[in-house]
Scaffold this active site. Structure first.
Site, PDB file in Angstrom:
ATOM      1  N   GLY A 172     -12.445  -5.593  20.900  1.00 29.91           N
ATOM      2  CA  GLY A 172     -11.273  -5.859  21.730  1.00 29.91           C
ATOM      3  C   GLY A 172     -11.362  -5.251  23.113  1.00 29.91           C
ATOM      4  O   GLY A 172     -12.445  -4.901  23.598  1.00 29.91           O
ATOM      5  N   GLU A 173     -10.215  -5.142  23.732  1.00 27.73           N
ATOM      6  CA  GLU A 173     -10.108  -4.581  25.081  1.00 27.73           C
ATOM      7  C   GLU A 173      -8.865  -3.702  25.159  1.00 27.73           C
ATOM      8  O   GLU A 173      -7.789  -4.090  24.694  1.00 27.73           O
ATOM      9  CB  GLU A 173      -9.989  -5.691  26.134  1.00 27.73           C
ATOM     10  N   VAL A 181     -18.759  -6.926  27.592  1.00 27.77           N
ATOM     11  CA  VAL A 181     -17.800  -7.319  28.636  1.00 27.77           C
ATOM     12  C   VAL A 181     -17.549  -6.169  29.609  1.00 27.77           C
ATOM     13  O   VAL A 181     -17.471  -6.365  30.813  1.00 27.77           O
ATOM     14  CB  VAL A 181     -16.468  -7.782  28.000  1.00 27.77           C
ATOM     15  N   ASP A 202     -14.359   1.257  27.277  1.00 30.06           N
ATOM     16  CA  ASP A 202     -13.064   1.533  26.676  1.00 30.06           C
ATOM     17  C   ASP A 202     -13.214   1.989  25.227  1.00 30.06           C
ATOM     18  O   ASP A 202     -12.315   2.625  24.672  1.00 30.06           O
ATOM     19  CB  ASP A 202     -12.137   0.320  26.775  1.00 30.06           C
ATOM     20  N   SER A 255      -5.849 -17.137  28.764  1.00 39.34           N
ATOM     21  CA  SER A 255      -5.154 -18.276  28.162  1.00 39.34           C
ATOM     22  C   SER A 255      -3.643 -18.086  28.246  1.00 39.34           C
ATOM     23  O   SER A 255      -3.140 -16.968  28.184  1.00 39.34           O
ATOM     24  CB  SER A 255      -5.575 -18.415  26.695  1.00 39.34           C
ATOM     25  N   CYS A 278     -15.913  -8.418  20.044  1.00 38.33           N
ATOM     26  CA  CYS A 278     -17.036  -8.189  19.161  1.00 38.33           C
ATOM     27  C   CYS A 278     -16.655  -8.562  17.744  1.00 38.33           C
ATOM     28  O   CYS A 278     -15.554  -9.031  17.475  1.00 38.33           O
ATOM     29  CB  CYS A 278     -17.445  -6.712  19.215  1.00 38.33           C
TER      30      CYS A 278
END
Length: 617
Positions: free
Chosen positions: A79-80, A53, A103, A379, A2
């Site tokens: 983030g995550e 997400v 989360d 990645s 985000c």
């Protein structure tokens, strides 16, 4: 993933500042295309743009925790957290009651339970702000490796913050002013931790928090690399690296939206894709989807050079076939790479003329194409920094040189008779004297040396390679993570970087250099840990950097664009250029020699044009 922004002011009533927060939030629209929100309190205002997400329906932000009608805590979060399920279970066992499956709420309740010590419990990539109305305090938190960006700008009575400089610069209290030191930072190809280029602005350093109280801002380090004795033998080390990778990939495959991998056919991306394919197959969710970037006609007409001995395409296809991936190539033309709108979009995303020219444009276009089909990508970024993949890690001259090794490689590439023009070749000599890029580079090198942790009695090659590894993990990788974050988030794509998991970084950092090169090659530990899931042709491929177009027409378009720029007497960048030298280069230098210098001049022009930056040199 985000975009976040906010404002703390102890001398104002921010409940009347919705329009100001809306302007800041609007700059983050590309980072969060799915939803937006603003939360206002007397002395704190939080804004959020969401890329959904996890918990698509329940994760709206800014998010609060309330009790008896009173707000206990508010957050805007990006983030995550990859271990959020374990943390959620632990917090629930301690009596916390969750209202979402996100989360974000885990981060909120973790702070209520553990305070600032929540940072020691998080595994992930994140940048977030927590406002405690009871104490009227703000806490900014950034992940250990600096995967997610976070900037702040102290004011007379508080602070502004945002995921990117543009969010802060949208506020009337902030100005886009760059001084001599800032311009040196732009042109040095050295990422100084905490330096945000714009005067008065700071970047929260990786592994740090910033606590904002009335009259005080306190930055605190909660994590850094430490030197520890490595006691595992080679077989145990290889096995542990594999165990870590298996766990990391499993955690980072969790998403409530479509997910893929970025596949170049190199060892790093191929290992991730193969491990992801195996995990998805075992859980009945395969096949893995993968994407690669290529240029029209490049594989067929590839010419080996000093950096790239082979094209990516055949190796990416070999790995995709080996793991039965649903693979797609994103083919780019020279017209795509030279399109002014595309080049402007990249620089606007970066907020600064820092980058690698068409390499940034192609990455942005790759992500734009991927985003049409998926929302999250894994990645292989940072594997070279972790495992020692770059050629200069293994060049005795580069290792011995008293500078950052990548600068040695860059300078060697632009030195000697017949060499290409250096990036700063077209800049005015008096400007270069004033900003002193070499002096800035050397100053930062000396500072970086003081930050390297060491083992007692460590000497010789092991001592030097610890230094070089630390340089890459604290400075060089930041350049690449910034590049990847901006290019991906400008298209609304979340990119995850498994090799930045702090457990892996800590473990491999302390493995002896002799062990990291035990097979006489680069990235020995990674190759040994993943060879069983790779075809030999991929496992044994020599390191090749991110691809670059070899079409000579690209450089010729730059020549035309530079000539047009030199003819435009209203262009502000003229004040920075050596106009006679630039004019001569346009008329006489070959396209390949002119390419990098032209990209620098054109990027500076675009930045001055799109960001209305003020230079106070």
């Amino acid at each position: 993933m985000c975009g976040i922004s906010g404002w703390v002011s102890y001398d104002r009533d921010l409940t009347t500042e919705h329009s100001t927060l809306a302007a800041m939030n609007a700059t983050m629209a590309l980072r969060g295309p799915d939803a937006d929100g603003i939360w206002l309190d007397t002395h704190a205002a939080l804004a959020h743009r969401r890329l959904a997400v996890i918990d698509i329906d329940g994760g709206a932000q800014p998010m609060t925790v309330t009790h008896d009608g009173r707000t206990l805590l508010a957050t805007t979060y990006s983030g995550e957290i990859y271990n959020y399920r374990e943390l959620r279970a632990e917090l629930a066992a301690r009596g916390h009651r969750f209202t979402t499956a996100s989360d974000t709420e885990v981060a909120l309740r973790a702070y209520l339970e553990w305070g600032e010590d929540l940072t020691t419990r998080l595994n992930g990539m994140y940048a977030f702000a927590l406002w405690d109305p009871r104490r009227e305090e703000l806490l900014l938190v950034r992940d250990r490796m600096g995967i997610k960006p976070l900037y702040y700008y102290p004011t007379g009575d508080g602070v502004l913050f945002g995921s990117e400089p543009k969010a802060i610069l949208a506020h009337p209290l902030a100005r886009a002013v760059v001084d001599a030191e800032g311009l040196a930072e732009i042109l040095s190809f050295v990422k100084t931790p905490g330096h945000a280029v714009y005067r008065g602005m700071r970047e929260l350093r990786p592994g740090h928090t910033l606590r904002v109280r009335r009259g005080a801002l306190t930055e605190r380090r909660y994590w850094s690399l430490e030197a520890r004795e490595h006691t595992d033998d080679l077989a145990t080390t290889v096995r542990h690296v594999r165990e870590l990778l298996d766990d990391i990939v499993e955690r980072q495959l969790v998403a409530d939206v479509p997910l893929c991998t970025l596949l170049s056919g190199g060892l790093d991306s191929s290992a991730l894709t193969a491990l992801a394919a195996g995990r998805l197959a075992r859980s009945g969710k395969g096949p893995v989807r993968s994407f690669a970037v290529d240029f029209v006609g490049q594989t067929e007409n590839f010419r080996p050079d000093a950096l790239r001995a082979t094209p990516d395409g055949p190796y990416a296809h070999a790995l995709a076939e080996h793991v039965a991936a649903d693979h797609r190539d994103v083919m780019l033309s020279t017209a795509d790479l030279t399109d002014r709108d595309n080049r402007d979009a990249v620089l606007i995303a970066r907020d600064l003329p820092i980058g690698i020219g068409e390499g940034d444009t192609s990455l942005y276009l790759l992500f734009k194409a991927i985003r049409e089909q998926t929302t999250v990508a894994l990645s292989g970024e940072s594997a070279d920094e972790v495992f020692g993949g770059y050629a200069w890690f293994h060049d005795p001259e580069a290792v011995a040189e008293e500078t950052f090794p990548w600068l040695w490689a860059l300078q060697r590439g632009f030195a000697g008779e017949g060499a290409a023009l250096a990036p700063t070749s077209l800049l005015a000599p008096d400007l270069l004297t004033k900003i002193d890029v070499p002096g800035h580079q050397q100053s930062q090198y000396q500072q970086a040396l003081t930050e390297v942790p060491r083992l007692p009695g460590e000497s010789g090659l092991e001592r030097r390679m610890r230094e070089i590894s630390h340089f890459h993990l604290t400075r060089f990788v930041q350049l690449l993570l910034d590049r990847k974050d901006r290019a991906s988030m400008a298209t609304g794509l979340e990119v995850r970087v498994p090799f930045c998991d702090h457990r892996l970084v800590e473990y491999v950092f302390n493995a002896p250099w002799a062990m990291k090169t035990f097979d006489g090659r680069e990235k020995s530990l990674l190759r040994a840990a993943t060879r069983d899931v790779l075809p030999d042709v991929v496992a044994d491929r020599v390191k090749s950097p991110y691809p670059s177009t070899q079409d000579p027409r690209y450089a010729e378009v730059l020549r035309v664009d530079l000539a047009t720029l030199l003819a435009d007497r209203t262009a502000r960048v003229h004040d920075l250029l050596d106009l006679p030298t630039a004019t001569e280069a346009v008329s006489s230098a070959s396209g390949s020699d002119l390419r990098t210098a032209a990209e620098t001049a054109l990027a500076l022009d675009t930045w001055l044009r799109t960001h209305d930056a003020t230079l106070e040199l």
